[in-house]
Design an enzyme around this catalytic site. Sequence first.
Site, PDB file in Angstrom:
ATOM      1  NE  ARG A  13      38.133  28.611  44.826  1.00  0.00           N
ATOM      2  CZ  ARG A  13      37.702  29.510  45.715  1.00  0.00           C
ATOM      3  NH1 ARG A  13      38.244  29.540  46.929  1.00  0.00           N
ATOM      4  NH2 ARG A  13      36.741  30.367  45.418  1.00  0.00           N
ATOM      5  CE  LYS A  22      33.803  13.401  40.618  1.00  0.00           C
ATOM      6  NZ  LYS A  22      34.975  13.662  41.464  1.00  0.00           N
ATOM      7  CE  LYS A  44      37.390   9.503  39.839  1.00  0.00           C
ATOM      8  NZ  LYS A  44      37.821  10.851  39.553  1.00  0.00           N
TER       9      LYS A  44
HETATM   10  P1  13P Z   1      41.048  11.127  44.377  1.00  0.00           P
HETATM   11  O1  13P Z   1      41.898  10.521  43.281  1.00  0.00           O
HETATM   12  O2  13P Z   1      41.770  12.138  45.199  1.00  0.00           O
HETATM   13  O3  13P Z   1      40.327  10.081  45.165  1.00  0.00           O
HETATM   14  O4  13P Z   1      39.940  11.991  43.644  1.00  0.00           O
HETATM   15  C1  13P Z   1      39.292  11.443  42.568  1.00  0.00           C
HETATM   16  C2  13P Z   1      37.916  11.955  42.507  1.00  0.00           C
HETATM   17  O5  13P Z   1      37.554  12.640  41.576  1.00  0.00           O
HETATM   18  C3  13P Z   1      36.981  11.595  43.575  1.00  0.00           C
HETATM   19  O6  13P Z   1      35.684  11.901  43.172  1.00  0.00           O
END
Ligand code: 13P
Length: 336
Positions: free
Chosen positions: A44, A134, A217
């Site tokens: 990873r 996030k 987001k």
């Molecule tokens: P994706 O762009 O693969 O949807 O992932 C973004 C993400 O951080 C989802 O929480």
Amino acid sequence: MSELNNIALKILSHGKGILAADESTGTMTKRLSAVNVESTPESRLLFRETLFSSESMKTSIGGVILYDETIKQNSSSKKTIPELISSSGAVPGIKVDTGAKSLVDSPDEKITEGLDGLGERLKDYYKLGARFTKWRGIYIISKNYPSKLSIDANANSLAKYSSIVQENGMVPIVEPEVLMDGDHTAEDCLNKTSEVIKKCFEELIQHKVSLEGIILKPNMILPGNKSNEKISNEKIAHLTLKCLKDSVPKEVPGIAFLSGGQTEIEATENLNLINKFNDTNFIMSYSYGRALQQSAIKFWSKDIKNIKGTQEVFNHRAHMCSLAAQGKWSKELEEK
Ligand code: 13P
């Protein structure tokens, strides 16, 4: 302008966007198994370090969202991973929710957890170099969903999380993801996503979160992945802009879309059109996981020692996304 606003702008200005590399160990194991690579802490790290030391980190990536395991790892050059990211001029970030669990009074739906002990964890992450975070709330669309309960409960958690993050000197990414799973229409997605985002801002304002110090987001407005509806990319861009114009307060500096299961090209093309038609003051950029990493992980899996080749694949994808974030992308550029 506040320090938090400066961080948000540093991440998203000049056509830069976010690399979401915060897959949990379970999700990363699925991604690696799909390309026949064994998932270990070392594999990873190797894949992620390969991306984080690419040239495009200086030009196209303004921030990287990390997972708890990665933020504590050291790169092969002995720098910590946050130091490696900062050395390219990008900002290290961290996923702080602990995942989505079944919502007690509506078990088909989910509520995101992670508020317990959040303040303490944030202090540790700050010391490790993180300057943004996030938290992802997820919502399903079907006849009766998302329920008012799921909309209210997730908005409340996103607001509590944001307030604690700002108190600790970091920028919260507020991610309410209305999933594309299902046979719903784009119109359904528009209505539900607008309701979800409006409720999030109602709660953020009530919790006195500084809106100039967050990044939203969201998902783009798309028909469900099992829907028969076919709509143009132009229509997707217009519906997405309509949704955001109606539901996002003007103080928010930037919007960074998730890719949510779109292909790399779809996510790039749609973002490009959103920027071509953008008649708002919001920066419209990307915070892609799969749409930035898919080709790179496929290429890397064929020879995990081919660092340079993998970086070239990633650099191309990141550059295409950066052009799209400025409305300067075209299909022909994909071939070059
Ligand atoms: P994706 O762009 O693969 O949807 O992932 C973004 C993400 O951080 C989802 O929480």
